[in-house]
Write an enzyme that holds these catalytic residues in place. Sequence first.
Site, short mmCIF file in Angstrom:
data_model
loop_
_atom_site.label_atom_id
_atom_site.label_comp_id
_atom_site.label_asym_id
_atom_site.label_seq_id
_atom_site.Cartn_x
_atom_site.Cartn_y
_atom_site.Cartn_z
N CYS A 95 49.51 29.73 41.65
CA CYS A 95 50.42 28.94 42.74
C CYS A 95 51.28 30.11 43.63
O CYS A 95 51.86 30.00 44.79
CB CYS A 95 51.50 28.06 42.01
SG CYS A 95 52.57 28.70 41.14
N CYS A 110 52.16 34.41 39.55
CA CYS A 110 51.22 33.66 39.09
C CYS A 110 49.93 33.67 39.87
O CYS A 110 49.91 33.45 41.15
CB CYS A 110 51.73 32.17 39.17
SG CYS A 110 50.56 30.85 38.60
N CYS A 137 53.24 30.08 33.83
CA CYS A 137 53.69 29.74 35.19
C CYS A 137 54.94 28.68 34.94
O CYS A 137 54.87 27.40 34.34
CB CYS A 137 52.98 29.42 35.90
SG CYS A 137 53.83 29.17 37.71
N GLU A 152 46.17 49.88 40.02
CA GLU A 152 47.52 50.12 40.37
C GLU A 152 47.88 51.49 40.14
O GLU A 152 47.38 52.37 39.62
CB GLU A 152 48.38 49.12 39.22
CG GLU A 152 48.53 47.90 39.28
CD GLU A 152 49.14 46.89 38.24
OE1 GLU A 152 50.24 46.29 38.40
OE2 GLU A 152 48.81 47.21 37.12
N ASP A 192 42.83 45.88 35.92
CA ASP A 192 44.21 46.02 35.16
C ASP A 192 44.01 46.66 34.12
O ASP A 192 43.18 46.62 33.35
CB ASP A 192 44.67 44.94 35.04
CG ASP A 192 46.19 44.65 34.26
OD1 ASP A 192 47.03 45.28 35.07
OD2 ASP A 192 46.27 44.37 33.14
N CYS A 212 53.63 25.87 38.15
CA CYS A 212 52.60 24.92 37.97
C CYS A 212 52.12 24.71 36.57
O CYS A 212 51.07 24.01 36.31
CB CYS A 212 51.43 25.81 39.04
SG CYS A 212 50.97 27.28 38.23
N ASP A 250 46.51 40.02 31.25
CA ASP A 250 46.00 41.25 31.90
C ASP A 250 45.15 40.62 33.10
O ASP A 250 44.80 41.23 33.86
CB ASP A 250 45.32 41.88 30.72
CG ASP A 250 46.15 42.71 29.96
OD1 ASP A 250 47.18 43.24 30.35
OD2 ASP A 250 45.92 43.06 28.76
#
Length: 489
Positions: free
Chosen positions: A391, A388, A407, A330, A228, A410, A417
Amino acid sequence: MARFDIPDGWTMQAYRFALDPTSQQQPVLRSHCGASRFAFNHMLALIKAVMDQRTAERSYEISETELTPPVGWSLPGLRKVWNQRKHEHAPWWAQNSKEAYNSGLDALARSLENWATSRTGLRAGKPAGFPRFKTAGRARRCVRFTTGAIRVEPDRHHIVLPRVGRIKTHESTRKLARRVEAGTARILSATLAQDSRDRWYVSFQTLVAAKTRPGHVHRSPRPVAGVDVGVKADALLVIATPDGCEVARVQAPKPLTAAQARLRVLQRRAARQQGPYDPVAKARRRPSKRWQTTTARICRTRGQAAAIRRDVLHKTTTHLAQQYQVITVETLNAAGMRSAGGVRKKGLNRALADAALAQIRQLLAYKTRWYGSVLVEADRWFPSSKTCSGCGGRKPNLTLADRVYRCEFCGLSIDRDRNAAINLARLGETRLSKVGEQGCADSGSVPGRGAIRKSEPARAGEAGGCETSTPSQRELGSTGTASPQGEAA
């Protein structure tokens, strides 16, 4: 350069060396670059004149068969017309190598082809405009040699180019010379260029035996890694594995931000001096010597910042390609990140320029082929930051100011990052089985819309229990400034 297929067992690589030309050789180098620019401008002017003439003749309802014959846009067609006109319009043409004029004609042929294919919708990416004339002050000085005496001298500190002769290099050429002598590399062309700091470089485009590449690769016990790219934070890259461990965090050098204090002083000084444009008379004028000196210092400062950024990116991407078998990155829309709704984001532009988002993916694209790795490119719609890693729940709204991902389902709290890198690594894990079956799967993009890995809820401390390490200078190694297309990035 002619297009050809790369033989099996070979790969393309470029070696770039800094030159140390003498005071007698520098005018020769500038003359070759100027000859390339002259051939480009001369043939472009002829093509535009013929196009305007044919348009005027059509307005008089002249038949197509009686119109002025067009000028071919291919490289052989342009070269044929140039050879017929050079004796009259460039009587000094014999002072330079024929490759200098061929470089300008090749650049013009490629520009016309890009414009034609862009108009018909056959060219992907941003629309290409019609070629424009190159000016001596703004055009990049560059010339390409494909034939003649092109070699690296046995003393490891000199190279030979056609009509230019023997030029000394600042650094040793032993890496290329050893492979050429061993028969594992073959020089295809040499590109001579001058950067913004008035330094001369030569880039040798070569064919290198692929079997000589992965000999010193040391794979990590973790085969998959997600990368990332950071923009606002201090980390340039965050590397994580599918099991939730952050294995490395590369600190961002941010050389452009560090050079802002010096650039402000130099740019204010240049604004008070006599530049090439008179704002009162609204006309061009001859700039003063002091303005030219200040401008040269500005270029050197920016060039130094670019060199620092390029060094860090090359070492980091080489480390990634050597260590991991599958790397996921990405495909970001950097142009869209710079503006929203037509409004430029002032505070984000410099951070995007310092991060060099597209250059990281470009370097990994060919280095993964060198070292037998696989590059997986998640498209711009993949919700790596909004998902997330514990989860699999998705947060609809996440701004750049939110550096910690919390999150709502959860209760996981994790660095933004790092969370994105884990999701990217899990996306690339799906390609690992193909690598094992085929030996080396082809790199490519992975659809991102809906590509969310639904994992079990994370146990307490699971996401934050892995040790973070930063690749040292020795681990990253030194890769020079090689690029796959003959020009250094």
